[in-house]
Scaffold this motif. Structure first.
Motif, PDB file in Angstrom:
ATOM      1  N   SER A  29      -8.386 -67.978 -19.099  1.00  0.00           N
ATOM      2  CA  SER A  29      -8.000 -69.394 -19.144  1.00  0.00           C
ATOM      3  C   SER A  29      -7.176 -69.735 -20.370  1.00  0.00           C
ATOM      4  O   SER A  29      -6.478 -70.756 -20.401  1.00  0.00           O
ATOM      5  CB  SER A  29      -9.240 -70.282 -19.098  1.00  0.00           C
ATOM      6  N   ALA A  30      -7.238 -68.875 -21.394  1.00  0.00           N
ATOM      7  CA  ALA A  30      -6.495 -69.169 -22.623  1.00  0.00           C
ATOM      8  C   ALA A  30      -5.000 -69.181 -22.382  1.00  0.00           C
ATOM      9  O   ALA A  30      -4.249 -69.857 -23.098  1.00  0.00           O
ATOM     10  CB  ALA A  30      -6.862 -68.153 -23.707  1.00  0.00           C
ATOM     11  N   VAL A  31      -4.524 -68.422 -21.363  1.00  0.00           N
ATOM     12  CA  VAL A  31      -3.096 -68.388 -21.039  1.00  0.00           C
ATOM     13  C   VAL A  31      -2.864 -68.888 -19.617  1.00  0.00           C
ATOM     14  O   VAL A  31      -1.818 -68.599 -19.019  1.00  0.00           O
ATOM     15  CB  VAL A  31      -2.545 -66.951 -21.209  1.00  0.00           C
ATOM     16  N   ASP A  32      -3.839 -69.623 -19.069  1.00  0.00           N
ATOM     17  CA  ASP A  32      -3.746 -70.150 -17.695  1.00  0.00           C
ATOM     18  C   ASP A  32      -3.498 -69.041 -16.675  1.00  0.00           C
ATOM     19  O   ASP A  32      -2.801 -69.234 -15.674  1.00  0.00           O
ATOM     20  CB  ASP A  32      -2.636 -71.209 -17.596  1.00  0.00           C
ATOM     21  N   GLY A  33      -4.024 -67.858 -16.957  1.00  0.00           N
ATOM     22  CA  GLY A  33      -3.896 -66.740 -16.016  1.00  0.00           C
ATOM     23  C   GLY A  33      -2.545 -66.086 -16.010  1.00  0.00           C
ATOM     24  O   GLY A  33      -2.284 -65.224 -15.177  1.00  0.00           O
ATOM     25  N   PHE A  50      -2.489 -60.889 -18.250  1.00  0.00           N
ATOM     26  CA  PHE A  50      -2.848 -61.525 -16.985  1.00  0.00           C
ATOM     27  C   PHE A  50      -1.594 -61.909 -16.209  1.00  0.00           C
ATOM     28  O   PHE A  50      -0.569 -62.278 -16.801  1.00  0.00           O
ATOM     29  CB  PHE A  50      -3.689 -62.788 -17.226  1.00  0.00           C
ATOM     30  N   SER A  51      -1.721 -61.840 -14.865  1.00  0.00           N
ATOM     31  CA  SER A  51      -0.662 -62.320 -13.977  1.00  0.00           C
ATOM     32  C   SER A  51      -1.320 -62.900 -12.732  1.00  0.00           C
ATOM     33  O   SER A  51      -2.035 -62.183 -12.028  1.00  0.00           O
ATOM     34  CB  SER A  51       0.287 -61.179 -13.588  1.00  0.00           C
ATOM     35  N   GLY A  52      -1.100 -64.195 -12.507  1.00  0.00           N
ATOM     36  CA  GLY A  52      -1.731 -64.845 -11.366  1.00  0.00           C
ATOM     37  C   GLY A  52      -3.235 -64.867 -11.469  1.00  0.00           C
ATOM     38  O   GLY A  52      -3.920 -64.838 -10.439  1.00  0.00           O
ATOM     39  N   GLY A  53      -3.762 -64.889 -12.676  1.00  0.00           N
ATOM     40  CA  GLY A  53      -5.202 -64.881 -12.870  1.00  0.00           C
ATOM     41  C   GLY A  53      -5.838 -63.522 -12.708  1.00  0.00           C
ATOM     42  O   GLY A  53      -7.063 -63.389 -12.736  1.00  0.00           O
ATOM     43  N   VAL A  54      -5.029 -62.482 -12.543  1.00  0.00           N
ATOM     44  CA  VAL A  54      -5.542 -61.118 -12.353  1.00  0.00           C
ATOM     45  C   VAL A  54      -5.246 -60.305 -13.607  1.00  0.00           C
ATOM     46  O   VAL A  54      -4.088 -60.258 -14.055  1.00  0.00           O
ATOM     47  CB  VAL A  54      -4.902 -60.450 -11.121  1.00  0.00           C
ATOM     48  N   PRO A  55      -6.261 -59.661 -14.190  1.00  0.00           N
ATOM     49  CA  PRO A  55      -6.007 -58.831 -15.381  1.00  0.00           C
ATOM     50  C   PRO A  55      -5.277 -57.549 -15.000  1.00  0.00           C
ATOM     51  O   PRO A  55      -5.739 -56.777 -14.163  1.00  0.00           O
ATOM     52  CB  PRO A  55      -7.413 -58.532 -15.910  1.00  0.00           C
ATOM     53  N   LEU A  56      -4.100 -57.339 -15.616  1.00  0.00           N
ATOM     54  CA  LEU A  56      -3.322 -56.132 -15.354  1.00  0.00           C
ATOM     55  C   LEU A  56      -3.579 -55.044 -16.387  1.00  0.00           C
ATOM     56  O   LEU A  56      -3.420 -53.857 -16.087  1.00  0.00           O
ATOM     57  CB  LEU A  56      -1.821 -56.477 -15.336  1.00  0.00           C
TER      58      LEU A  56
END
Length: 299
Positions: A29-33, A50-56
């Motif tokens: 949430s710190a970077v809005d996903g 993160f990209s689209g709320g998914v951790p890469l």
């Protein structure tokens, strides 16, 4: 590799329980996903892309000393390099860095609110054990399903093979029946149903049987001619050859004299046959050979 976890407290309601996350997951949430989040503090250095709320990309390690700004910058740079290497340079535009427990807790609360699907992730020992049990059960069910599918395919293959064998046998029988009926079929007769046509032929022949002498009837007639009162007649000829056809019977025999031949002709000349004497020849050394024909009497 995850080496530290972040405990996300429950809401305090009855039945609520805590969930243990890998610490980098709490920073979503710190970077809005979308972007790079780095936390250094509480003896931990963690980062995530993160990209689209998914951790890469996630990193988490224990720090012997409080992480410095250089340490946070280095982690952020690693995440940006990973983003560039995977064609996601735009994610490097949003970078968050935090050092205090309050910042971490606020990020975790925001992640719970913004990304509720993350609540399915729990690295608590009991949760991991339950997950392993579910995974093992799913694997067993998958293996069982695969075995059942394989068995079903084998069964279907066997059924297809048997069906093809039956079809081939039926086709061979049909072809052979046509060949057999073709041997007795009338010239130019169309063969469509050999079995029914053969039955018709047999019925036709059976209908004609009442007009032609049956072999059993001929034998019964000759038995009556050769015997009298159940005893063999004396002086009667000896039967040597009997030829039976649809038209009648031809007999060839030998006799000691002509009286025996005439007596046989007279005994055989009664309903339903008419007896006719044929050739009579002298046999060298004594005796006579004769021929006698039986024909059904025509009313």
């Amino acid at each position: 590799m995850v080496s530290a976890g972040s405990e996300v407290p429950g809401s305090g309601d009855a039945g609520a329980k805590n969930i243990v996350w890998p610490l980098p997951l709490a920073l979503a949430s710190a970077v809005d996903g979308e972007g790079v989040a780095v936390f250094g503090g509480e003896g931990v250095l963690a980062s995530a892309l993160f990209s689209g709320g998914v951790p890469l990309f996630c990193r988490c390690s224990l720090a012997e000393a409080p992480p410095t700004d250089e340490d946070l910058d280095r982690e952020a740079r690693l995440c940006c390099e990973f983003a560039a290497a995977t064609g996601r340079e735009g994610l490097a535009a949003s970078v968050w860095k935090g050092k205090s427990a309050a910042e971490l807790f606020a990020a975790a609360e925001g992640t719970v609110a913004r990304f509720p699907s993350f609540l399915s992730v729990n690295i608590l020992k009991s949760a991991l054990s339950a997950s392993l049990v579910r995974e093992k059960t799913a694997r067993l069910l998958r293996n069982f399903s695969a075995a059942a599918v394989l068995l079903g395919l084998c069964f279907c293959g066997a059924q297809i093979w048997l069906s093809s064998r039956v079809d081939s046998s039926l086709a061979l029988l049909a072809s052979r029946s046509r060949e057999l009926y073709g041997e007795i079929a009338a010239p130019g007769e169309r063969i469509s149903d050999p079995l029914s046509q053969a039955r018709g032929k047999l019925a036709e022949l059976k209908g004609k049987g009442s007009e032609e002498p049956a072999f059993s009837a001929v034998l019964s007639h000759l038995g009556g001619a050769w015997t009298e009162g159940g005893e063999k007649r004396t002086g009667f000829p000896v039967l040597e050859v009997l030829r039976f056809s649809g038209d009648g019977v031809e007999l060839t025999g030998a006799a000691a004299d002509m009286e025996g031949i005439q007596a046989l002709r007279a005994a055989a000349d009664r309903e339903p046959f008419r007896a006719s004497l044929g050739d009579v020849q002298q046999i060298p050394g004594g005796g006579l050979r004769f021929s006698l024909s039986l024909r059904r009497r025509v009313p």
